[in-house]
Design a protein around this motif. Structure first.
Motif, mmCIF file in Angstrom:
data_model
loop_
_atom_site.group_PDB
_atom_site.id
_atom_site.type_symbol
_atom_site.label_atom_id
_atom_site.label_comp_id
_atom_site.label_asym_id
_atom_site.label_seq_id
_atom_site.Cartn_x
_atom_site.Cartn_y
_atom_site.Cartn_z
ATOM 1 N N GLU A 229 0.767 -1.168 0.007
ATOM 2 C CA GLU A 229 -0.091 -0.075 -0.061
ATOM 3 C C GLU A 229 0.915 1.341 0.090
ATOM 4 O O GLU A 229 0.331 2.516 -0.506
ATOM 5 C CB GLU A 229 -0.984 -0.064 1.088
ATOM 6 C CG GLU A 229 -0.200 0.039 2.718
ATOM 7 C CD GLU A 229 -1.241 0.082 3.833
ATOM 8 O OE1 GLU A 229 -2.584 0.541 3.620
ATOM 9 O OE2 GLU A 229 -1.133 -0.426 4.848
ATOM 10 N N ASP A 242 -3.892 -3.170 -13.650
ATOM 11 C CA ASP A 242 -4.181 -2.593 -12.442
ATOM 12 C C ASP A 242 -3.495 -3.549 -11.186
ATOM 13 O O ASP A 242 -3.704 -4.746 -11.272
ATOM 14 C CB ASP A 242 -5.514 -2.347 -12.328
ATOM 15 C CG ASP A 242 -6.147 -1.158 -12.940
ATOM 16 O OD1 ASP A 242 -5.360 -0.386 -13.541
ATOM 17 O OD2 ASP A 242 -7.258 -1.235 -13.412
ATOM 18 N N ARG A 244 -2.847 -5.421 -7.455
ATOM 19 C CA ARG A 244 -3.699 -5.848 -6.082
ATOM 20 C C ARG A 244 -2.636 -5.298 -5.220
ATOM 21 O O ARG A 244 -1.601 -5.297 -5.282
ATOM 22 C CB ARG A 244 -3.590 -7.310 -6.097
ATOM 23 C CG ARG A 244 -4.318 -8.141 -7.092
ATOM 24 C CD ARG A 244 -5.755 -8.626 -6.644
ATOM 25 N NE ARG A 244 -5.628 -9.302 -5.475
ATOM 26 C CZ ARG A 244 -5.254 -10.584 -5.480
ATOM 27 N NH1 ARG A 244 -4.756 -11.397 -6.408
ATOM 28 N NH2 ARG A 244 -5.481 -11.259 -3.930
ATOM 29 N N GLU A 270 -5.531 -7.763 1.629
ATOM 30 C CA GLU A 270 -5.768 -6.715 0.728
ATOM 31 C C GLU A 270 -6.035 -5.365 1.292
ATOM 32 O O GLU A 270 -6.863 -5.346 2.392
ATOM 33 C CB GLU A 270 -6.680 -7.039 -0.367
ATOM 34 C CG GLU A 270 -6.147 -8.362 -1.132
ATOM 35 C CD GLU A 270 -6.927 -8.375 -2.547
ATOM 36 O OE1 GLU A 270 -7.110 -7.293 -3.063
ATOM 37 O OE2 GLU A 270 -7.233 -9.404 -3.006
ATOM 38 N N LYS A 271 -5.789 -4.220 0.718
ATOM 39 C CA LYS A 271 -6.262 -2.806 0.908
ATOM 40 C C LYS A 271 -6.809 -2.384 -0.259
ATOM 41 O O LYS A 271 -6.540 -2.672 -1.384
ATOM 42 C CB LYS A 271 -4.789 -1.983 1.199
ATOM 43 C CG LYS A 271 -4.077 -2.439 2.698
ATOM 44 C CD LYS A 271 -4.850 -2.130 3.685
ATOM 45 C CE LYS A 271 -4.238 -2.390 4.944
ATOM 46 N NZ LYS A 271 -4.933 -1.938 6.298
ATOM 47 N N GLU A 272 -7.568 -1.253 0.138
ATOM 48 C CA GLU A 272 -8.477 -0.581 -0.976
ATOM 49 C C GLU A 272 -7.845 0.297 -2.032
ATOM 50 O O GLU A 272 -8.035 0.510 -3.058
ATOM 51 C CB GLU A 272 -9.631 -0.069 -0.594
ATOM 52 C CG GLU A 272 -10.664 -0.893 0.207
ATOM 53 C CD GLU A 272 -12.092 -0.101 0.611
ATOM 54 O OE1 GLU A 272 -11.919 1.182 0.212
ATOM 55 O OE2 GLU A 272 -12.938 -0.848 0.886
ATOM 56 N N SER A 273 -6.654 0.902 -1.352
ATOM 57 C CA SER A 273 -5.952 1.944 -2.014
ATOM 58 C C SER A 273 -4.470 2.147 -1.504
ATOM 59 O O SER A 273 -4.341 1.694 -0.532
ATOM 60 C CB SER A 273 -6.664 3.273 -2.008
ATOM 61 O OG SER A 273 -6.865 3.849 -0.790
ATOM 62 N N THR A 275 -1.774 4.494 0.403
ATOM 63 C CA THR A 275 -1.735 5.286 1.389
ATOM 64 C C THR A 275 -1.653 6.854 0.737
ATOM 65 O O THR A 275 -1.263 7.009 -0.439
ATOM 66 C CB THR A 275 -0.418 5.203 2.215
ATOM 67 O OG1 THR A 275 0.628 5.201 1.732
ATOM 68 C CG2 THR A 275 -0.355 3.737 2.851
#
Length: 372
Positions: A229, A242, A244, A270-273, A275
């Motif tokens: 992230e 894109d 992961r 997993e993270k959405e976006s 930092t």
């Protein structure tokens, strides 16, 4: 939660028949290529060993002692080998085709290894760069197009992939991920048909329009791109897929260390976006590097790394451990640059090291210089 070493403790008793190959297995094999196997003739020139046999030979030669002075990242690789050798999942996998070629004239290094898996497939692992400043500079320099390591990687895939009868997976971490992407896009049609999957683990990208649209279209469905992230290296330049985004136990740019990526079961957390700080760093990098020609990028990268190297540190983590002393050395070198270069490098330093800078008790002048 844990990392790839914990995964081997938790799930190493499961064969590939019981639990199919997954993204975590990929990262294990990507990191496997960092092992120092230079003295292991048993895995070169057509020779192979099982993972458990390799560990026995590796231990006898006491190569762990050689790695103790290396970075924290490289110190984990003998532990990785030991855990693989003790696991039902990897112990009988075959290792061969190891090469490590250092090209002094081009300041390039290429290494790769081939691992035959119990599920009847083969994983070709391209070595990346570790957390050294020299290694990071090599990752940045990949942004200038084809380098000798690309040609070596394609030659390796064409040579080994042609005689391997099984379906292929290819991958790598850092520079290794970039090499995996390059070879997948550039290899022969016959080899592309043999490719099951391509793994790019936080590898840098390529200049825009680098690959032909037809090649991208045929390979892209097989590509898995994974970044932490707070990714920096994995966000360089253009990517065809894109990512992961996964969690890491580290902060900021130290997340490039794949041993810090968090695992749960057969998957990464997993993270959405990205930092906030990583997104800012990405914007700074793309603002300058994407719009430059090769010579301009080369000059900017040289100026950026002259500032990092001024600290006298060998690794990124050592720069951060140096605290205000490191920052003072960087500022002195920064002030020697031409005004335009100084402005660009200063913004890049803020983007790259923002999380670290926020933790330092900065003098007021440096706060205005580096922090918004």
């Amino acid at each position: 939660m844990g990392n790839i070493l914990n995964y081997l403790d938790w799930r190493g008793d499961l064969t590939f028949e019981q639990s199919p190959f997954n993204e975590v297995d990929n990262l294990i094999l990507a990191c496997f290529s960092y092992l120092d196997l230079d003295e292991m003739a048993e895995v070169k020139n057509g020779n192979t060993l099982s993972v458990e046999e390799l560990f026995a030979a590796f231990s006898r030669r006491e190569m762990k002692k050689d790695l103790k002075a290396e970075s924290a990242f490289l110190q984990n690789t003998p532990v990785l080998l030991e855990k693989m050798a003790c696991s039902e999942r990897f112990r009988k996998c075959t290792v061969g085709g190891f090469v490590n070629e250092i090209l002094f004239s081009q300041a390039q290094q290429f290494a790769a290894v081939t691992i035959g898996l119990d599920d009847g497939t083969t994983y070709i692992s391209f070595r990346g760069t570790d957390d050294t400043i020299v290694g990071w500079k090599e990752d940045f320099n990949l942004s200038n197009g084809v380098v000798p390591s690309h040609r070596k990687a394609l030659e390796y895939l064409e040579t080994h992939g042609t005689y391997i009868q099984s379906m292929l997976r290819i991958g790598g971490h850092s520079k290794g991920g970039n090499l995996a992407m390059y070879t997948a896009m550039q290899c022969s049609d016959i080899l592309q048909e043999k490719l099951l999957s391509v793994y790019d683990n936080d590898g840098p990208g390529f200049p825009g329009g680098f690959f032909s649209p037809g090649r991208v279209e045929s390979v892209l469905p097989k590509v898995t791109r994974i970044i932490p992230e707070a990714s920096v290296i994995g966000m360089l330049l253009s990517h065809q897929k894109d990512p992961r985004i996964v969690a890491s136990t580290q902060k900021g740019i130290l997340q490039h260390d794949a041993f810090t990526w968090e695992v749960m079961g057969p998957s990464f957390i997993e993270k959405e976006s990205l930092t906030r700080r990583a997104a800012a760093s990405d914007r700074s990098l793309h603002k300058w590097i994407d719009h430059m020609d090769e010579k301009q990028r080369e000059h900017l990268i040289g100026e950026l790394f002259s500032v990092l190297e001024a600290t006298g540190a060998d690794t990124i983590s050592q720069i951060q451990e140096g605290g205000l002393k490191s920052l003072a050395a960087m500022v002195r070198q920064l002030d020697k640059l031409e005004p335009q270069s100084k402005a660009m490098v200063q913004e890049l330093i803020t983007g790259l090291f923002g999380s670290w800078l926020e933790l330092l008790p900065l003098p007021e002048l440096d706060k205005k210089r580096f922090l918004p």
